[in-house]
Design an enzyme around this catalytic site. Structure first.
Site, PDB file in Angstrom:
ATOM      1  N   GLU A 171      -9.700 -10.699  -7.555  1.00 60.71           N
ATOM      2  CA  GLU A 171      -8.720  -9.622  -7.388  1.00 60.71           C
ATOM      3  C   GLU A 171      -7.554  -9.758  -8.361  1.00 60.71           C
ATOM      4  O   GLU A 171      -7.041  -8.762  -8.875  1.00 60.71           O
ATOM      5  CB  GLU A 171      -8.222  -9.605  -5.940  1.00 60.71           C
ATOM      6  CG  GLU A 171      -9.320  -9.185  -4.961  1.00 60.71           C
ATOM      7  CD  GLU A 171      -8.907  -9.300  -3.506  1.00 60.71           C
ATOM      8  OE1 GLU A 171      -7.740  -9.688  -3.226  1.00 60.71           O
ATOM      9  OE2 GLU A 171      -9.741  -8.992  -2.636  1.00 60.71           O
TER      10      GLU A 171
ATOM     11  N   LYS B 178       0.821  -1.214   0.000  1.00 62.51           N
ATOM     12  CA  LYS B 178       0.000   0.000   0.000  1.00 62.51           C
ATOM     13  C   LYS B 178       0.861   1.274   0.000  1.00 62.51           C
ATOM     14  O   LYS B 178       2.069   1.214   0.255  1.00 62.51           O
ATOM     15  CB  LYS B 178      -0.938  -0.045   1.214  1.00 62.51           C
ATOM     16  CG  LYS B 178      -1.966  -1.193   1.146  1.00 62.51           C
ATOM     17  CD  LYS B 178      -2.957  -1.125   2.315  1.00 62.51           C
ATOM     18  CE  LYS B 178      -3.975  -2.239   2.253  1.00 62.51           C
ATOM     19  NZ  LYS B 178      -4.994  -2.140   3.336  1.00 62.51           N
TER      20      LYS B 178
ATOM     21  N   PHE C 263     -15.829   3.557   6.728  1.00 65.25           N
ATOM     22  CA  PHE C 263     -14.439   3.901   6.413  1.00 65.25           C
ATOM     23  C   PHE C 263     -14.131   3.870   4.912  1.00 65.25           C
ATOM     24  O   PHE C 263     -12.995   4.102   4.503  1.00 65.25           O
ATOM     25  CB  PHE C 263     -13.476   2.970   7.164  1.00 65.25           C
ATOM     26  CG  PHE C 263     -13.668   1.494   6.897  1.00 65.25           C
ATOM     27  CD1 PHE C 263     -13.172   0.901   5.750  1.00 65.25           C
ATOM     28  CD2 PHE C 263     -14.350   0.700   7.811  1.00 65.25           C
ATOM     29  CE1 PHE C 263     -13.343  -0.461   5.508  1.00 65.25           C
ATOM     30  CE2 PHE C 263     -14.534  -0.667   7.587  1.00 65.25           C
ATOM     31  CZ  PHE C 263     -14.024  -1.242   6.417  1.00 65.25           C
TER      32      PHE C 263
ATOM     33  N   ARG D 113       2.637  -6.121   9.198  1.00 66.88           N
ATOM     34  CA  ARG D 113       1.915  -4.962   9.736  1.00 66.88           C
ATOM     35  C   ARG D 113       2.480  -4.537  11.095  1.00 66.88           C
ATOM     36  O   ARG D 113       2.539  -3.342  11.397  1.00 66.88           O
ATOM     37  CB  ARG D 113       0.420  -5.273   9.813  1.00 66.88           C
ATOM     38  CG  ARG D 113      -0.240  -5.166   8.427  1.00 66.88           C
ATOM     39  CD  ARG D 113      -1.627  -5.741   8.410  1.00 66.88           C
ATOM     40  NE  ARG D 113      -2.378  -5.356   7.208  1.00 66.88           N
ATOM     41  CZ  ARG D 113      -3.492  -5.959   6.811  1.00 66.88           C
ATOM     42  NH1 ARG D 113      -3.994  -6.961   7.513  1.00 66.88           N
ATOM     43  NH2 ARG D 113      -4.108  -5.567   5.718  1.00 66.88           N
TER      44      ARG D 113
ATOM     45  N   HIS E  34      -2.118  -5.465   1.561  1.00 63.65           N
ATOM     46  CA  HIS E  34      -3.405  -6.151   1.380  1.00 63.65           C
ATOM     47  C   HIS E  34      -3.133  -7.583   0.943  1.00 63.65           C
ATOM     48  O   HIS E  34      -2.179  -7.838   0.209  1.00 63.65           O
ATOM     49  CB  HIS E  34      -4.245  -5.467   0.289  1.00 63.65           C
ATOM     50  CG  HIS E  34      -5.333  -6.366  -0.239  1.00 63.65           C
ATOM     51  ND1 HIS E  34      -6.543  -6.496   0.391  1.00 63.65           N
ATOM     52  CD2 HIS E  34      -5.352  -7.233  -1.291  1.00 63.65           C
ATOM     53  CE1 HIS E  34      -7.271  -7.399  -0.276  1.00 63.65           C
ATOM     54  NE2 HIS E  34      -6.571  -7.856  -1.298  1.00 63.65           N
TER      55      HIS E  34
ATOM     56  N   TYR F 137     -12.292  -2.354  -3.687  1.00 65.40           N
ATOM     57  CA  TYR F 137     -12.851  -2.525  -2.335  1.00 65.40           C
ATOM     58  C   TYR F 137     -14.380  -2.436  -2.338  1.00 65.40           C
ATOM     59  O   TYR F 137     -14.978  -2.023  -1.329  1.00 65.40           O
ATOM     60  CB  TYR F 137     -12.257  -1.479  -1.389  1.00 65.40           C
ATOM     61  CG  TYR F 137     -10.888  -1.849  -0.837  1.00 65.40           C
ATOM     62  CD1 TYR F 137     -10.715  -3.000  -0.060  1.00 65.40           C
ATOM     63  CD2 TYR F 137      -9.769  -1.048  -1.055  1.00 65.40           C
ATOM     64  CE1 TYR F 137      -9.484  -3.340   0.465  1.00 65.40           C
ATOM     65  CE2 TYR F 137      -8.520  -1.384  -0.530  1.00 65.40           C
ATOM     66  CZ  TYR F 137      -8.388  -2.527   0.231  1.00 65.40           C
ATOM     67  OH  TYR F 137      -7.165  -2.861   0.761  1.00 65.40           O
TER      68      TYR F 137
ATOM     69  N   ASN G 182      -2.069   0.414   6.633  1.00 65.44           N
ATOM     70  CA  ASN G 182      -1.560  -0.825   7.228  1.00 65.44           C
ATOM     71  C   ASN G 182      -0.696  -1.667   6.291  1.00 65.44           C
ATOM     72  O   ASN G 182      -0.651  -2.892   6.386  1.00 65.44           O
ATOM     73  CB  ASN G 182      -2.705  -1.630   7.845  1.00 65.44           C
ATOM     74  CG  ASN G 182      -3.774  -2.000   6.842  1.00 65.44           C
ATOM     75  OD1 ASN G 182      -3.632  -1.724   5.658  1.00 65.44           O
ATOM     76  ND2 ASN G 182      -4.824  -2.653   7.305  1.00 65.44           N
TER      77      ASN G 182
HETATM   78  P1  RTP Z   1      -7.153  -5.740   3.270  1.00 62.62           P
HETATM   79  O1  RTP Z   1      -8.478  -6.056   2.611  1.00 62.62           O
HETATM   80  O2  RTP Z   1      -6.651  -4.347   2.952  1.00 62.62           O
HETATM   81  O3  RTP Z   1      -6.139  -6.813   3.032  1.00 62.62           O
HETATM   82  O4  RTP Z   1      -7.339  -5.755   4.841  1.00 62.62           O
HETATM   83  P2  RTP Z   1      -8.127  -6.804   5.706  1.00 62.62           P
HETATM   84  O5  RTP Z   1      -8.691  -7.905   4.853  1.00 62.62           O
HETATM   85  O6  RTP Z   1      -7.221  -7.183   6.829  1.00 62.62           O
HETATM   86  O7  RTP Z   1      -9.308  -5.896   6.263  1.00 62.62           O
HETATM   87  P3  RTP Z   1     -10.733  -5.573   5.621  1.00 62.62           P
HETATM   88  O8  RTP Z   1     -11.768  -5.873   6.629  1.00 62.62           O
HETATM   89  O9  RTP Z   1     -10.877  -6.195   4.264  1.00 62.62           O
HETATM   90  O10 RTP Z   1     -10.680  -3.990   5.452  1.00 62.62           O
HETATM   91  C1  RTP Z   1     -10.045  -3.388   4.339  1.00 62.62           C
HETATM   92  C2  RTP Z   1      -9.226  -2.215   4.806  1.00 62.62           C
HETATM   93  O11 RTP Z   1     -10.115  -1.221   5.308  1.00 62.62           O
HETATM   94  C3  RTP Z   1      -9.525  -0.581   6.409  1.00 62.62           C
HETATM   95  N1  RTP Z   1     -10.368  -0.712   7.581  1.00 62.62           N
HETATM   96  N2  RTP Z   1     -10.610   0.262   8.394  1.00 62.62           N
HETATM   97  N3  RTP Z   1     -11.539   1.832  10.535  1.00 62.62           N
HETATM   98  C4  RTP Z   1     -11.894   0.567  10.473  1.00 62.62           C
HETATM   99  O12 RTP Z   1     -12.603   0.032  11.285  1.00 62.62           O
HETATM  100  C5  RTP Z   1     -11.405  -0.218   9.348  1.00 62.62           C
HETATM  101  N4  RTP Z   1     -11.678  -1.495   9.128  1.00 62.62           N
HETATM  102  C6  RTP Z   1     -11.020  -1.804   7.998  1.00 62.62           C
HETATM  103  C7  RTP Z   1      -8.196  -1.218   6.676  1.00 62.62           C
HETATM  104  O13 RTP Z   1      -7.182  -0.391   6.142  1.00 62.62           O
HETATM  105  C8  RTP Z   1      -8.282  -2.529   5.946  1.00 62.62           C
HETATM  106  O14 RTP Z   1      -7.015  -2.954   5.506  1.00 62.62           O
HETATM  107 MG    MG Z   2      -9.854  -7.520   3.131  1.00 61.85          MG
END
Ligand code: RTP
Ligand code: MG
Length: 141
Positions: free
Chosen positions: A128, A11, A59, A104, A117, A51, A114
């Site tokens: 994806e 990222k 968010f 991370r 991804h 996304y 973070n």
């Molecule tokens: P990613 O998709 O980026 O690999 O991350 P992830 O699966 O660990 O998390 P995901 O639930 O898919 O969320 C995507 C990205 O959104 C941001 N996020 N912010 N403020 C919040 O509560 C929140 N929750 C998620 C994070 O940057 C996350 O990587």
């Molecule tokens: Mg995710």
């Protein structure tokens, strides 16, 4: 578990910190091979489409803003159990909760910025990877 592919993104925060190589090294040492990679500046449309599953989340706007704030590396990682292995190497979404030694934990400070991804299921990996790469841009080896 068979050989798998997963979509990985380094990222904008990690690209800006100049730790691309250190992150790639984690993947390579973890047994994953980079079989496709490119650096891109994402548009709002491209990041928002990526996304799309989070479109209704509070968010979402900040997430798209962050993902378009600078260049990213999009890449395909391949290896045994690659989807889960990549997420293990990445650590928890919130770096404050990420296990020591994960990407991370070591390279990110906030849940919004973070570092990486990784696809979360075989279905999302397939979607994806196709979202960023044509079949002839992937080089299995
Ligand atoms: P990613 O998709 O980026 O690999 O991350 P992830 O699966 O660990 O998390 P995901 O639930 O898919 O969320 C995507 C990205 O959104 C941001 N996020 N912010 N403020 C919040 O509560 C929140 N929750 C998620 C994070 O940057 C996350 O990587
Ligand atoms: Mg995710």
């Amino acid at each position: 578990m068979a050989n798998q592919r997963t979509l990985s993104i380094i990222k904008p925060d990690a690209v800006a910190k100049n730790v691309i190589g250190e992150i790639e090294s984690r993947f390579e040492k973890g047994g994953l091979k980079i079989v496709a990679a490119k650096m891109l500046q994402l548009s709002d449309e491209k990041a928002g489409g990526f996304y799309a599953e989070h479109k209704e989340r509070p968010f979402f706007k900040d997430l798209v803003g962050f993902m378009t704030s600078g260049p990213v590396i999009v890449q395909v990682l391949e290896g045994e159990d690659a989807i889960a292995k990549n997420r293990d190497l990445m650590g928890a979404t919130n770096p404050k909760e990420a296990a020591p030694g994960t990407i991370r934990a070591d390279f990110a400070e906030t849940i919004d910025a973070n570092a990486v991804h990784g696809s979360d299921s075989p279905e999302s990996a397939e979607r994806e990877i196709a979202y960023f790469f044509a079949a002839d841009e992937i080089c299995p080896r």
